[in-house]
Design an enzyme around this catalytic site. Structure first.
Site, PDB file in Angstrom:
ATOM      1  N   ASP A 162      26.587  51.750  49.154  1.00 41.12           N
ATOM      2  CA  ASP A 162      26.080  50.548  48.489  1.00 41.12           C
ATOM      3  C   ASP A 162      24.627  50.804  48.110  1.00 41.12           C
ATOM      4  O   ASP A 162      23.765  50.927  48.983  1.00 41.12           O
ATOM      5  CB  ASP A 162      26.188  49.335  49.411  1.00 41.12           C
ATOM      6  CG  ASP A 162      25.939  48.009  48.693  1.00 41.12           C
ATOM      7  OD1 ASP A 162      25.277  48.024  47.631  1.00 41.12           O
ATOM      8  OD2 ASP A 162      26.393  46.975  49.192  1.00 41.12           O
ATOM      9  N   ARG A 173      22.816  48.818  45.985  1.00 36.93           N
ATOM     10  CA  ARG A 173      22.225  47.631  45.373  1.00 36.93           C
ATOM     11  C   ARG A 173      20.911  47.220  46.048  1.00 36.93           C
ATOM     12  O   ARG A 173      20.733  47.391  47.245  1.00 36.93           O
ATOM     13  CB  ARG A 173      23.209  46.461  45.432  1.00 36.93           C
ATOM     14  CG  ARG A 173      24.392  46.621  44.512  1.00 36.93           C
ATOM     15  CD  ARG A 173      25.410  45.520  44.714  1.00 36.93           C
ATOM     16  NE  ARG A 173      26.021  45.576  46.050  1.00 36.93           N
ATOM     17  CZ  ARG A 173      26.959  44.730  46.466  1.00 36.93           C
ATOM     18  NH1 ARG A 173      27.374  43.767  45.661  1.00 36.93           N
ATOM     19  NH2 ARG A 173      27.465  44.856  47.688  1.00 36.93           N
TER      20      ARG A 173
END
Length: 218
Positions: A140, A142
């Site tokens: 991930d 983000r």
């Protein structure tokens, strides 16, 4: 609804967003104010959909990561399109709220083409985390700094965050946005995404209690 564009100021926090434009946007869910931002650090173009008077505390809020396959094409591989519609309906029903649509978050931040490559690996049996890592990419990638900057610019001090992901709450807290409540955003699992959803629960800690009673794919 906000009655004038003057209600939103064209100032930006020093940490990185430029408030560029406000325009009325009529959707199948209701009439929103679309507020456009430029992320001065990354160069991404961002948008928030505002409904009602959102200044102050406890604003119903969704941070929605862009997903071309789910949001636009209705892919059954994920729940993104369903969550986007459900969040907008909830905001309108509440009478006030904001959805921040986050460009640059495709495939949990790895980009569209990498996401498609990861989906190929998932079709061969890997889970979504294993696929990203096999490509040499983060599980991930983000970052939610720009979302916090946008909320600060909109005058939002604290949120009721529509999310099943505890990492989003932690990220907003780090950037100065208080979380008064984490509101579940649960969608009915499908045969095509049940394995993906269970991976999100087991590998990322998403709160998805409804999966306990979901039938295994045949």
């Amino acid at each position: 609804m906000i009655d004038t564009d003057d209600a939103l100021h064209d100032t930006a926090r020093s940490s990185g967003v430029e408030h560029v434009a406000n325009v009325r946007l009529s959707t199948e869910h209701g009439d929103f104010l679309a507020v456009g931002y430029l992320d001065r650090i990354r160069g991404d173009e961002q948008m928030a959909l505002v409904y009602g008077d959102i200044e102050g505390d406890g604003v119903l809020t969704r941070l929605h990561s862009e997903c071309l396959t789910g949001d636009t094409f209705g892919s059954k591989h994920c729940e993104c399109g369903d969550q986007l519609s459900a969040a907008l309906r909830a905001i309108v029903s509440e009478g006030r709220g904001v959805l921040v649509y986050l460009q640059g978050h495709e495939g949990r931040g790895i980009g569209l083409l990498a996401k498609l490559r990861a989906m190929q690996l998932q079709a061969e049996g890997m889970d979504t985390v294993e696929a990203n890592l096999a490509l040499g990419l983060p599980a991930d990638a983000r970052d939610y700094r720009v979302a916090a900057d946008i909320l600060h610019d909109l005058g939002v001090r604290s949120v009721r965050l529509m999310s099943n992901n505890p990492l989003k709450s932690a990220a907003l807290l780090r950037h100065g946005i208080e979380i008064t409540e984490q509101v579940p955003l649960l969608t009915a699992p499908r045969e095509e995404n049940i394995f993906y959803l269970r991976t999100k629960r087991e590998r990322f800690g998403h709160h998805l209690p409804h999966l306990d009673t979901a039938a295994d794919p045949s």
